[in-house]
Design an enzyme around this catalytic site. Structure first.
Site, PDB file in Angstrom:
ATOM      1  N   LYS A  13       0.892  -1.388   0.059  1.00 54.85           N
ATOM      2  CA  LYS A  13       0.191  -0.081  -0.376  1.00 54.85           C
ATOM      3  C   LYS A  13       0.930   1.280   0.057  1.00 54.85           C
ATOM      4  CE  LYS A  13      -2.097  -0.743   3.951  1.00 54.85           C
ATOM      5  NZ  LYS A  13      -1.375  -1.967   4.476  1.00 54.85           N
ATOM      6  N   ARG A  88      -8.675   1.525   9.963  1.00 58.00           N
ATOM      7  CA  ARG A  88      -8.254   0.284  10.196  1.00 58.00           C
ATOM      8  C   ARG A  88      -9.123  -0.484  10.911  1.00 58.00           C
ATOM      9  NH1 ARG A  88      -2.496   1.101   9.366  1.00 58.00           N
ATOM     10  NH2 ARG A  88      -1.176  -0.557  10.403  1.00 58.00           N
ATOM     11  N   ARG A 127      12.031  -6.268   5.418  1.00 52.54           N
ATOM     12  CA  ARG A 127      12.065  -4.519   5.010  1.00 52.54           C
ATOM     13  C   ARG A 127      12.926  -3.802   5.714  1.00 52.54           C
ATOM     14  NH1 ARG A 127       6.087  -1.975   4.850  1.00 52.54           N
ATOM     15  NH2 ARG A 127       6.056  -2.058   7.071  1.00 52.54           N
ATOM     16  N   ARG A 160      12.264  -1.350  11.439  1.00 49.83           N
ATOM     17  CA  ARG A 160      11.250  -0.822  12.272  1.00 49.83           C
ATOM     18  C   ARG A 160      10.989  -2.100  13.403  1.00 49.83           C
ATOM     19  NH1 ARG A 160       6.178   0.658   8.469  1.00 49.83           N
ATOM     20  NH2 ARG A 160       5.247  -0.368  10.382  1.00 49.83           N
ATOM     21  N   ARG A 171       0.812  -8.184  14.468  1.00 50.02           N
ATOM     22  CA  ARG A 171       0.051  -7.233  13.407  1.00 50.02           C
ATOM     23  C   ARG A 171      -0.871  -7.818  12.553  1.00 50.02           C
ATOM     24  NH1 ARG A 171       4.772  -4.393  10.762  1.00 50.02           N
ATOM     25  NH2 ARG A 171       3.571  -3.119   9.835  1.00 50.02           N
TER      26      ARG A 171
HETATM   27  P1  AMP Z   1       1.524   0.976   9.317  1.00 54.19           P
HETATM   28  O1  AMP Z   1       2.705   1.917   8.938  1.00 54.19           O
HETATM   29  O2  AMP Z   1       0.421   1.515   8.667  1.00 54.19           O
HETATM   30  O3  AMP Z   1       1.854  -0.427   9.293  1.00 54.19           O
HETATM   31  O4  AMP Z   1       1.208   1.431  10.823  1.00 54.19           O
HETATM   32  C1  AMP Z   1       2.273   1.126  11.921  1.00 54.19           C
HETATM   33  C2  AMP Z   1       1.609   1.123  12.995  1.00 54.19           C
HETATM   34  O5  AMP Z   1       1.079   2.456  13.478  1.00 54.19           O
HETATM   35  C3  AMP Z   1       0.219   0.031  13.205  1.00 54.19           C
HETATM   36  O6  AMP Z   1       0.955  -1.094  13.714  1.00 54.19           O
HETATM   37  C4  AMP Z   1      -0.391   0.792  14.364  1.00 54.19           C
HETATM   38  O7  AMP Z   1       0.182   0.721  15.783  1.00 54.19           O
HETATM   39  C5  AMP Z   1      -0.356   2.276  14.212  1.00 54.19           C
HETATM   40  N1  AMP Z   1      -1.277   2.757  13.204  1.00 54.19           N
HETATM   41  C6  AMP Z   1      -1.156   3.201  11.832  1.00 54.19           C
HETATM   42  N2  AMP Z   1      -2.436   3.558  11.494  1.00 54.19           N
HETATM   43  C7  AMP Z   1      -3.487   3.276  12.373  1.00 54.19           C
HETATM   44  C8  AMP Z   1      -4.827   3.533  12.325  1.00 54.19           C
HETATM   45  N3  AMP Z   1      -5.376   3.832  11.523  1.00 54.19           N
HETATM   46  N4  AMP Z   1      -5.417   3.262  13.679  1.00 54.19           N
HETATM   47  C9  AMP Z   1      -4.675   2.537  14.675  1.00 54.19           C
HETATM   48  N5  AMP Z   1      -3.367   2.500  14.412  1.00 54.19           N
HETATM   49  C10 AMP Z   1      -2.718   2.950  13.459  1.00 54.19           C
END
Ligand code: AMP
Length: 223
Positions: A13, A88, A127, A160, A171
């Site tokens: 994404k 989410r 990654r 990360r 996750r």
């Molecule tokens: P991502 O980079 O989208 O994988 O997000 C990394 C982390 O940020 C996730 O595992 C959540 O802890 C937090 N996060 C990102 N977007 C959201 C969201 N819309 N709602 C809640 N937590 C989020």
């Protein structure tokens, strides 16, 4: 053009979001990137979000929704936006619907990146991400020219915390439990378009553009 990107973490994404942002000249709003910046800068939001992010859990809706609602009202979103990583869960999707309706906007496309679980583990565990600009690399499939250094900005590449193997499973579990129901939510609204997330960046970009232009009536849904 207002677009939502959904799919498992690591389904591409973020990569395609950046590509589409350039293609259509509309901003990409990545809640993960905004939250990581907040953690880095130790803002009050970052300090609250960190404990959830490190565990691979979702940051509470009240923090994230507020952040997105504010961002959507900025001038550069007038022409359109791409949401990556938001909503989410169903609660966030409903909050987004309410906000968009008060702003007299709507969603045009929800792109569902389909990549299976096994492939995701391979992608996420290898990654590496640039600390400075957020560009993503992979230790086997997408290596930088100089090991540990971002090709684009020269920043340091790191893994990360939530890309470590023990957190990836958490996750993915959160995804299945909270995020996967969005597929049905948007299918019912007839906004969902399936994207096969396996392939090269250009190949997937072309697939998406075809779907957006309606050249391919792609309505296959996978839960
Ligand atoms: P991502 O980079 O989208 O994988 O997000 C990394 C982390 O940020 C996730 O595992 C959540 O802890 C937090 N996060 C990102 N977007 C959201 C969201 N819309 N709602 C809640 N937590 C989020």
């Amino acid at each position: 053009m207002n677009i939502i990107l959904v799919g498992r973490p690591g389904s591409g994404k973020g990569t395609q979001g950046k590509v589409l942002s350039e293609e259509y000249n509309i901003p990409i709003i990545s809640t993960g990137d905004i939250l990581r910046a907040a953690v880095r800068e130790k803002t009050p939001l970052g300090l609250q979000a960190r404990e959830y992010m490190d565990k691979g859990a979702l940051v509470p809706d009240e923090l994230v929704v507020e952040m997105v609602v504010t961002r959507l009202q900025e001038g550069d979103c007038r022409k359109g936006f791409i949401l990556d990583g938001f909503p989410r869960n169903i609660g966030q999707a409903e909050a987004l619907d309410r906000t968009l309706s008060t702003l007299d906007k709507g969603i045009d496309h929800v792109l569902n990146f389909e990549v299976e679980h096994k492939e995701i583990i391979k992608r996420l565990s290898g990654r590496r991400t640039c600390r400075k600009c957020g560009e993503a690399y992979h230790i086997i499939f997408n290596m930088p020219v100089n090991i540990g250094i971002c090709d684009k900005c020269g920043g340091e590449l790191y893994q990360r915390d939530d890309d470590k193997e023990e957190t990836i499973e958490a996750r993915l579990k959160v995804y299945e439990e909270h995020t996967a129901p969005l597929v049905e939510y948007y299918r019912q609204k007839e906004l969902l378009k399936a994207i096969n997330g396996i392939g090269g960046v250009d190949q997937i970009k072309e697939q998406i553009i075809n779907v957006i232009c309606g050249r391919n009536n792609n309505s296959k849904i996978e839960g």
